[in-house]
Scaffold this active site. Sequence first.
Site, mmCIF file in Angstrom:
data_model
loop_
_atom_site.group_PDB
_atom_site.id
_atom_site.type_symbol
_atom_site.label_atom_id
_atom_site.label_comp_id
_atom_site.label_asym_id
_atom_site.label_seq_id
_atom_site.Cartn_x
_atom_site.Cartn_y
_atom_site.Cartn_z
ATOM 1 N N ASP A 188 21.627 -38.338 11.958
ATOM 2 C CA ASP A 188 20.650 -37.308 12.312
ATOM 3 C C ASP A 188 21.278 -36.142 13.073
ATOM 4 O OD1 ASP A 188 18.611 -38.504 11.030
ATOM 5 O OD2 ASP A 188 17.556 -39.233 12.811
ATOM 6 N N ASP B 264 0.856 -1.170 0.000
ATOM 7 C CA ASP B 264 0.000 0.000 0.000
ATOM 8 C C ASP B 264 0.900 1.231 0.000
ATOM 9 O OD1 ASP B 264 -2.193 1.617 0.123
ATOM 10 O OD2 ASP B 264 -2.577 1.311 2.257
ATOM 11 N N ASP C 286 -1.131 -1.397 6.078
ATOM 12 C CA ASP C 286 -1.292 -0.949 7.466
ATOM 13 C C ASP C 286 -2.720 -0.631 7.845
ATOM 14 O OD1 ASP C 286 -1.647 1.284 5.930
ATOM 15 O OD2 ASP C 286 -0.369 2.597 7.135
ATOM 16 N N ASN D 58 20.449 -45.919 -1.646
ATOM 17 C CA ASN D 58 20.591 -47.058 -0.745
ATOM 18 C C ASN D 58 19.443 -48.044 -0.896
ATOM 19 O OD1 ASN D 58 22.965 -46.081 0.310
ATOM 20 N ND2 ASN D 58 21.996 -45.085 2.075
#
Length: 835
Positions: free
Chosen positions: A680, A324, A583, A651
């Site tokens: 991990d 705006d 706003d 894999n």
Amino acid sequence: MENPFWQFDTGYWFQQLNSSEKGLSQDTVNRLLLQKGNQPIYKPHLKKEIILFLSQFRSPLMLLLIGAVIISAFVGDPSDVFIILFILLSTGTLSFFQEKNAGKVVKKLQSMLSIKATTLRDGQISETDQEQIVKGDVILLRAGNMLPADCLIIEANELYVNEASLTGESYPAKKEPGITTAQTPLAQRSNCLWQGTNIISGNAKALVIRAGKDTLFGHIISSASQTVETSFEKGIKDFGYFLMRITLALAIFILLVNLIGHKGVIESALFALALAVGMAPELLPAITTISMSKGAKRLLDEKVIVKKLNSIQNLGEVNLLCTDKTGTITEGTIRVTGLTNGWGMESEWVKQLAYWNASLESGYSNPIDEALKQLTFNTKLSVQKIGEIPYGFIRKRLSIAIRTEKEKILISKGAFGQLLGICTKINLPGGNIEDIATYREDLKKRFVQFGTDGLRAISICYKPIETDIISKELESDMIFAGFILMNDPVKPGIIETISELQQLKVALKVITGDNENIAKSIGVQIGLKQPVVMTGKEISVTSPEALVQKVKKAHIFAEVEPQQKERIILALKRSYTVAYMGDGINDVSAINAADVGISVENAVDAAREAADFVLMQKDLMVLKKGIQEGRKTFANTMKYLYISTGSTFGNMSSMVAASFLLPFLPLLPKQILLINFLTDFPFLSVSADNVDEEQIKRPGKWDLKLIRNYMMIFGIHSSIFDILTFCTLYLILKTKESAFQTGWFVESVLTELLIVFIIRTHKSFHKSKPGRYLFILSIIAVIVTIALPYLPFAHEIGFTPLPIVSLAAVLTIVVVYCITADILKVWFFKRFHTA
């Protein structure tokens, strides 16, 4: 909402609504309230919190993680169970609080509208709760009132309304009875009053046409309560579905292969399911959450509040910023930029007149006079106020009579058209006074040009007087002195911000309810060259399909209405990842519709509540830092996806081949889960990894095709080295079951750990420095992996110490794998990565 009620007079609507100037009868009111059930107008439609929390676990990724928990429980590895359960709960909790945000927006808007109205029913005046207002009610309004409904004016006296929250216009709008055409823009519907706006001055009687959720404001609230899926969330969902299909297909195939090979049913099932767990990127939620949390903390140091954590990820994808104008690009305040004569030249006389007029007035307080009171000049001329003719919203001028040491002067300041109409003479640059007739057209052209230049111009005139009795009748035969030029200036730093954003490949489009010429001028001021302007009228007659194409070409959207802002954003989202900054209440639906909603420190509460980001300082350069943080988060998230999909897919493919040829399982289920466990912890530190500048300079984008290509190419590459390991261990070195599984385990873990250093950068790995924690944790995991088969409890996991020859062979294969993967990586991103 489509009925343009402003095109009919009140007489028509009295008949349609069975009302009159005395208002509805109480019986009619009771019947209408009974019909709508006397329910609150705005009722949040969110599910109960428990149901909402449980619903967070229905996504494909969550289902995969739940499956991982179940499989881990079967295998009997409690550490993996607790880790995955923790990730499940933390991720679900995060999503839960994000979804609750829509309800918070609605509640905030509800609190804004908790008002009473003065109604006229059966000819009697009474105070009525807003929830009890119905169509056909007659309401009485005065200065300070908030509008409880959308109304048509019956009568008005000097009525001015603040509609900035809806139209973006910072100046009060004049309102009066009448009829306007169906196509009249929102800001020009002078016979209408809108819910959520407020009366600045005057008083009025109005007829309620739309109440409750049927009002313009009610539709904005309805939009705010709807959850809009962001590009980040859509990318995660699509990736989850894609990964689920691949995982299930491979797992079922591997299960069948093992059963055909006469291996145990339970053992084969657990093996296939453990492999499925291996394909699940179980750390993705944790990695993205940690990355975004770190980014949020850094942005908070810059006085930016991140209200929705996922928005940081989304901000990294943004390639278009829509904003705006009023109060966002501009400051929303009045500044005097020039005090000129009729020829556009600066004039001390005009400056003196303007200061006297503003500083001596005692009536209507307004931003213009406040700005003029700040003027400074060198003069020793003392003045005394004689009288005042207060500002009138019809006359559109304020007159002050003063006495100087030499003469008495009446000074009038106000709208150009009204002042020009009372002037018969003009003050020439040399000080001479001439008839104004020959100069009128030039003055009008100059006034239009000021508007084109983005300046608001009012005029000032004067005349000597003899009397001390001041009245409106004196406002005639005035001398035109000049123009007072004002603007709502762009905020400091906005031009630099836009320039920085352009360097980050982020385009800018302005969406405003303001006048087309002023909006275009502001666009030029902030660096848009030859801006293409699309008005609200054009948008209203453009089909959805055509709008998608037209919005891409436009730089500025002017004179748009709140619903059109949302429509523009949704159209732009077909081509861009959109951030919207606003706003006002008129911006709430657009903020919610955008991928990233941004508000500012002086925004209305509803806009701040709806936004993903709230900028708490005027320096909008923090947007650049936010986008950079988002791109870092996106880049690190993609690193994990590449790692978890490429190597694990390879894999799994290798397991298919091994299952055909081996008389035993290539890896035990618990060994597969141990691979996940060891990799991990280093992978968690990917969230804090360094990111190359080249990856920050361009927006990130979810590209499922790119991930598929990566999975196939690097999966095949990984499988080649897995098969090489298989052949070396089983066919050349003739290792037995336990030694084979140990060797393959070491190779699998090392390739997964080391591939992260290769895939974390699009350059050769030695040209990019990894993050400290990623490097340290990976080295620790490598040492543990190599040492594990030699530890006393290794046999409990199915391991056996590897001979030096076998270990050397495995390490050699890993080194060659890393070298070739780095070469392949550089080629891949040059060939496929276009984002």
